[in-house]
Design a protein around this motif. Structure first.
Motif, PDB file in Angstrom:
ATOM      1  N   ALA A  35       0.839  -0.998  -0.030  1.00 31.54           N
ATOM      2  CA  ALA A  35       0.175   0.172  -0.119  1.00 31.54           C
ATOM      3  C   ALA A  35       0.945   1.430   0.035  1.00 31.54           C
ATOM      4  N   LYS A  89      -7.313   3.955   3.786  1.00 31.36           N
ATOM      5  CA  LYS A  89      -7.910   3.891   2.341  1.00 31.36           C
ATOM      6  C   LYS A  89      -6.833   3.272   1.492  1.00 31.36           C
ATOM      7  N   ALA A  90      -5.716   3.483   1.364  1.00 34.21           N
ATOM      8  CA  ALA A  90      -4.575   2.722   0.723  1.00 34.21           C
ATOM      9  C   ALA A  90      -4.656   1.309   1.164  1.00 34.21           C
ATOM     10  N   ASP A  92      -7.207  -0.384   1.828  1.00 35.29           N
ATOM     11  CA  ASP A  92      -8.380  -0.911   1.278  1.00 35.29           C
ATOM     12  C   ASP A  92      -8.176  -1.350  -0.419  1.00 35.29           C
ATOM     13  N   VAL A  93      -7.500  -0.245  -1.028  1.00 32.08           N
ATOM     14  CA  VAL A  93      -7.260  -0.371  -2.445  1.00 32.08           C
ATOM     15  C   VAL A  93      -6.167  -1.386  -2.404  1.00 32.08           C
ATOM     16  N   THR A  94      -5.208  -1.579  -2.043  1.00 29.89           N
ATOM     17  CA  THR A  94      -4.103  -2.710  -2.339  1.00 29.89           C
ATOM     18  C   THR A  94      -4.715  -3.884  -1.675  1.00 29.89           C
TER      19      THR A  94
END
Length: 120
Positions: A35, A89-90, A92-94
């Motif tokens: 991330a 948030k990072a 979550d995305v990764t």
């Protein structure tokens, strides 16, 4: 005198180097499947209008901006909450987690800043 300030040409060199290093860091994180929080962009957003989170807009303004402590370098508790949200948030995305979707991001308003809210 030049020894006390950065000339515009020196400022430009620093910007170019910072952006290049930031791209290297982002690419390395991506290659490793990690991330990544783009702190450079985050700080630029704080300096150029601020970042709204919930009912608050944090900026880089000393004292009243809410993001930085009185030394102008370290974040306030509210600033750290904003940063923590960016990390979640990072993540979550990764990694496909759900901090944001499940409502588990921090409410930055729950964290103190440098001045009394009655001064706003």
């Amino acid at each position: 005198a030049d020894k006390w300030v950065l000339l515009p040409s020196e400022q430009a060199e620093i910007t170019v180097a910072t952006e290049a290093f930031n791209q290297i860091i982002a690419a390395t994180a991506s290659q490793a499947g990690l991330a990544f929080v783009d702190a450079y962009t985050l700080l630029n957003q704080l300096a150029n209008g601020g970042i709204t989170s919930g009912d608050f807009t944090l900026t880089s303004s000393l004292v009243t901006g809410s993001a930085f402590s009185l030394d102008g370098v370290h974040p306030t508790a509210r600033g750290y909450a904003l940063i923590a949200n960016e990390f979640m948030k990072a993540i979550d995305v990764t990694y496909g987690s759900n901090f944001e979707a499940s409502g588990n991001l921090l409410n930055v308003g729950d964290y103190p800043t440098n001045f009394s809210p009655i001064l706003q």
